[in-house]
Design a protein around this motif. Structure first.
Motif, PDB file in Angstrom:
ATOM      1  N   MET A   1       0.826  -1.189   0.000  1.00  0.00           N
ATOM      2  CA  MET A   1       0.000   0.000   0.000  1.00  0.00           C
ATOM      3  C   MET A   1       0.871   1.253   0.000  1.00  0.00           C
ATOM      4  SD  MET A   1      -3.253  -0.870   2.370  1.00  0.00           S
ATOM      5  CE  MET A   1      -4.045   0.607   1.828  1.00  0.00           C
ATOM      6  N   ILE A   2       1.961   1.211   0.752  1.00  0.00           N
ATOM      7  CA  ILE A   2       2.856   2.363   0.811  1.00  0.00           C
ATOM      8  C   ILE A   2       3.518   2.598  -0.547  1.00  0.00           C
ATOM      9  CG2 ILE A   2       4.986   3.251   1.857  1.00  0.00           C
ATOM     10  CD1 ILE A   2       4.084   1.762   4.451  1.00  0.00           C
ATOM     11  N   ARG A   3       3.826   1.522  -1.266  1.00  0.00           N
ATOM     12  CA  ARG A   3       4.419   1.682  -2.603  1.00  0.00           C
ATOM     13  C   ARG A   3       3.436   2.369  -3.549  1.00  0.00           C
ATOM     14  NH1 ARG A   3       6.250  -3.995  -1.888  1.00  0.00           N
ATOM     15  NH2 ARG A   3       8.301  -3.811  -0.964  1.00  0.00           N
ATOM     16  N   GLN A   4       2.141   2.095  -3.371  1.00  0.00           N
ATOM     17  CA  GLN A   4       1.124   2.706  -4.219  1.00  0.00           C
ATOM     18  C   GLN A   4       0.807   4.140  -3.791  1.00  0.00           C
ATOM     19  OE1 GLN A   4      -2.295   0.138  -4.160  1.00  0.00           O
ATOM     20  NE2 GLN A   4      -1.135  -1.621  -4.869  1.00  0.00           N
ATOM     21  N   ASN A   5       0.934   4.420  -2.482  1.00  0.00           N
ATOM     22  CA  ASN A   5       0.601   5.737  -1.971  1.00  0.00           C
ATOM     23  C   ASN A   5       1.478   6.022  -0.753  1.00  0.00           C
ATOM     24  OD1 ASN A   5      -0.476   8.013  -0.762  1.00  0.00           O
ATOM     25  ND2 ASN A   5      -2.600   7.399  -1.078  1.00  0.00           N
ATOM     26  N   ALA A   6       2.468   6.856  -0.940  1.00  0.00           N
ATOM     27  CA  ALA A   6       3.432   7.153   0.129  1.00  0.00           C
ATOM     28  C   ALA A   6       2.822   7.945   1.282  1.00  0.00           C
ATOM     29  CB  ALA A   6       4.620   7.915  -0.444  1.00  0.00           C
ATOM     30  N   ASN A   7       1.571   8.358   1.155  1.00  0.00           N
ATOM     31  CA  ASN A   7       0.908   9.088   2.234  1.00  0.00           C
ATOM     32  C   ASN A   7       0.368   8.172   3.335  1.00  0.00           C
ATOM     33  OD1 ASN A   7       1.327  11.688   1.176  1.00  0.00           O
ATOM     34  ND2 ASN A   7      -0.355  11.381  -0.259  1.00  0.00           N
ATOM     35  N   TRP A   8       0.382   6.846   3.107  1.00  0.00           N
ATOM     36  CA  TRP A   8      -0.059   5.928   4.148  1.00  0.00           C
ATOM     37  C   TRP A   8       0.973   5.884   5.263  1.00  0.00           C
ATOM     38  CZ3 TRP A   8      -4.588   3.540   4.962  1.00  0.00           C
ATOM     39  CH2 TRP A   8      -5.474   3.405   3.896  1.00  0.00           C
TER      40      TRP A   8
ATOM     41  N   GLU B   1     -19.830  -5.282  10.593  1.00  0.00           N
ATOM     42  CA  GLU B   1     -19.417  -4.888   9.242  1.00  0.00           C
ATOM     43  C   GLU B   1     -20.214  -3.683   8.736  1.00  0.00           C
ATOM     44  OE1 GLU B   1     -17.430  -6.637   6.649  1.00  0.00           O
ATOM     45  OE2 GLU B   1     -16.534  -7.975   8.103  1.00  0.00           O
ATOM     46  N   GLY B   2     -19.484  -2.654   8.309  1.00  0.00           N
ATOM     47  CA  GLY B   2     -20.101  -1.470   7.746  1.00  0.00           C
ATOM     48  C   GLY B   2     -20.634  -0.490   8.773  1.00  0.00           C
ATOM     49  N   LYS B   3     -20.689  -0.881  10.041  1.00  0.00           N
ATOM     50  CA  LYS B   3     -21.197   0.009  11.089  1.00  0.00           C
ATOM     51  C   LYS B   3     -20.060   0.612  11.913  1.00  0.00           C
ATOM     52  CE  LYS B   3     -24.608   0.358  14.755  1.00  0.00           C
ATOM     53  NZ  LYS B   3     -25.694  -0.317  15.464  1.00  0.00           N
ATOM     54  N   ASN B   4     -19.118  -0.237  12.334  1.00  0.00           N
ATOM     55  CA  ASN B   4     -17.979   0.268  13.112  1.00  0.00           C
ATOM     56  C   ASN B   4     -16.646  -0.213  12.541  1.00  0.00           C
ATOM     57  OD1 ASN B   4     -17.799  -2.387  13.935  1.00  0.00           O
ATOM     58  ND2 ASN B   4     -18.410  -2.002  16.042  1.00  0.00           N
ATOM     59  N   GLY B   5     -16.696  -0.918  11.420  1.00  0.00           N
ATOM     60  CA  GLY B   5     -15.473  -1.406  10.798  1.00  0.00           C
ATOM     61  C   GLY B   5     -15.729  -2.588   9.898  1.00  0.00           C
ATOM     62  N   TYR B   6     -14.663  -3.357   9.669  1.00  0.00           N
ATOM     63  CA  TYR B   6     -14.738  -4.528   8.794  1.00  0.00           C
ATOM     64  C   TYR B   6     -13.850  -5.636   9.334  1.00  0.00           C
ATOM     65  CZ  TYR B   6     -16.967  -1.397   5.501  1.00  0.00           C
ATOM     66  OH  TYR B   6     -17.838  -0.508   4.917  1.00  0.00           O
ATOM     67  N   LEU B   7     -14.247  -6.858   9.051  1.00  0.00           N
ATOM     68  CA  LEU B   7     -13.436  -8.024   9.397  1.00  0.00           C
ATOM     69  C   LEU B   7     -12.654  -8.450   8.161  1.00  0.00           C
ATOM     70  CD1 LEU B   7     -16.082  -9.965  11.483  1.00  0.00           C
ATOM     71  CD2 LEU B   7     -14.026  -8.840  12.359  1.00  0.00           C
ATOM     72  N   ILE B   8     -11.436  -8.916   8.395  1.00  0.00           N
ATOM     73  CA  ILE B   8     -10.564  -9.319   7.298  1.00  0.00           C
ATOM     74  C   ILE B   8      -9.995 -10.706   7.576  1.00  0.00           C
ATOM     75  CG2 ILE B   8      -9.956  -6.978   6.610  1.00  0.00           C
ATOM     76  CD1 ILE B   8      -7.343  -7.295   8.237  1.00  0.00           C
TER      77      ILE B   8
ATOM     78  N   GLU C   1      -7.170  -4.363   1.346  1.00  0.00           N
ATOM     79  CA  GLU C   1      -6.926  -2.990   0.920  1.00  0.00           C
ATOM     80  C   GLU C   1      -8.236  -2.272   0.624  1.00  0.00           C
ATOM     81  OE1 GLU C   1      -3.896  -2.530  -2.087  1.00  0.00           O
ATOM     82  OE2 GLU C   1      -2.831  -4.276  -1.297  1.00  0.00           O
ATOM     83  N   GLU C   2      -9.183  -2.971  -0.022  1.00  0.00           N
ATOM     84  CA  GLU C   2     -10.483  -2.382  -0.327  1.00  0.00           C
ATOM     85  C   GLU C   2     -11.215  -2.004   0.959  1.00  0.00           C
ATOM     86  OE1 GLU C   2     -12.383  -5.354  -2.737  1.00  0.00           O
ATOM     87  OE2 GLU C   2     -11.045  -4.974  -4.436  1.00  0.00           O
ATOM     88  N   LYS C   3     -11.143  -2.881   1.967  1.00  0.00           N
ATOM     89  CA  LYS C   3     -11.809  -2.598   3.239  1.00  0.00           C
ATOM     90  C   LYS C   3     -11.119  -1.466   3.992  1.00  0.00           C
ATOM     91  CE  LYS C   3     -14.140  -6.993   3.789  1.00  0.00           C
ATOM     92  NZ  LYS C   3     -14.347  -8.192   4.612  1.00  0.00           N
ATOM     93  N   LEU C   4      -9.813  -1.317   3.827  1.00  0.00           N
ATOM     94  CA  LEU C   4      -9.115  -0.169   4.419  1.00  0.00           C
ATOM     95  C   LEU C   4      -9.673   1.136   3.855  1.00  0.00           C
ATOM     96  CD1 LEU C   4      -5.340  -1.134   4.643  1.00  0.00           C
ATOM     97  CD2 LEU C   4      -6.707  -0.140   6.471  1.00  0.00           C
ATOM     98  N   TYR C   5      -9.842   1.194   2.545  1.00  0.00           N
ATOM     99  CA  TYR C   5     -10.380   2.406   1.924  1.00  0.00           C
ATOM    100  C   TYR C   5     -11.819   2.654   2.360  1.00  0.00           C
ATOM    101  CZ  TYR C   5      -6.232   2.811  -0.990  1.00  0.00           C
ATOM    102  OH  TYR C   5      -4.945   2.954  -1.423  1.00  0.00           O
ATOM    103  N   LYS C   6     -12.620   1.594   2.473  1.00  0.00           N
ATOM    104  CA  LYS C   6     -14.000   1.740   2.941  1.00  0.00           C
ATOM    105  C   LYS C   6     -14.026   2.244   4.380  1.00  0.00           C
ATOM    106  CE  LYS C   6     -16.616  -1.775   0.390  1.00  0.00           C
ATOM    107  NZ  LYS C   6     -17.382  -3.025   0.572  1.00  0.00           N
ATOM    108  N   ALA C   7     -13.180   1.652   5.215  1.00  0.00           N
ATOM    109  CA  ALA C   7     -13.140   2.046   6.626  1.00  0.00           C
ATOM    110  C   ALA C   7     -12.753   3.515   6.768  1.00  0.00           C
ATOM    111  CB  ALA C   7     -12.169   1.151   7.395  1.00  0.00           C
ATOM    112  N   ALA C   8     -11.849   3.984   5.924  1.00  0.00           N
ATOM    113  CA  ALA C   8     -11.399   5.371   6.000  1.00  0.00           C
ATOM    114  C   ALA C   8     -12.535   6.364   5.762  1.00  0.00           C
ATOM    115  CB  ALA C   8     -10.270   5.611   4.999  1.00  0.00           C
TER     116      ALA C   8
END
Length: 144
Positions: free
Chosen positions: A1-8, A91-98, A107-114
């Motif tokens: 993820m950091i390689r794709q976006n150094a802001n993480w 799920e979707g209320k206070n976070g996500y399980l992985i 990674e998709e759930k990280l973006y959703k959680a954000a």
């Protein structure tokens, strides 16, 4: 993820037997600017308020306290599908399980959680874990 976006930035509070291995990995991969190891912290309930997402990758949990602190702070949780975490995360209320292994879906759930609403997460905390609610639940059990 950091390689794709150094802001993480990933911040870990706590320590343990794997800390030296983590430090070595971070150094060998040039990730010192993006991965921050805080060590053991007596003020983790305050530190968590600065997080955008609370990530826990435990392989086993009883009833973990740290994600509850994240909920209190309105921080969305991304937690492995293990006992304990599964009882906290809605799920979707206070976070996500992985899953335990890293994948594109994590990674998709990280973006959703954000993008989750902090007020909704805080409301879930108050409904399930605020002291007055917990006392009512205990009273209900013992008076039944």
């Amino acid at each position: 993820m950091i390689r794709q976006n150094a802001n993480w930035h990933f911040v870990w509070a706590g320590d343990g037997q794997l800390l030296p291995l983590c430090q070595s990995f971070i150094k060998q991969n040039g990730l010192e600017g993006n991965i921050h190891l805080l060590g053991e912290r007596p003020d983790s309930e305050i530190v968590v308020t600065a997080y955008d997402i609370f990530l826990t990758t435990s392989q086993y949990e009883g009833l973990p306290y740290a994600p509850i602190e994240a909920m209190r702070a309105g921080v969305p949780i991304l937690a492995t599908k293990v006992v304990g975490n599964s009882e906290l995360v809605i799920e979707g209320k206070n976070g996500y399980l992985i899953n335990l292994e890293w994948s594109k879906s994590v990674e998709e759930k990280l973006y959703k959680a954000a993008k989750m609403d902090a007020q909704m997460i805080k409301a879930d905390f108050r409904q399930r874990f605020a002291i007055d609610q917990m006392l009512k639940q205990i009273e209900t059990i013992y008076l039944a």
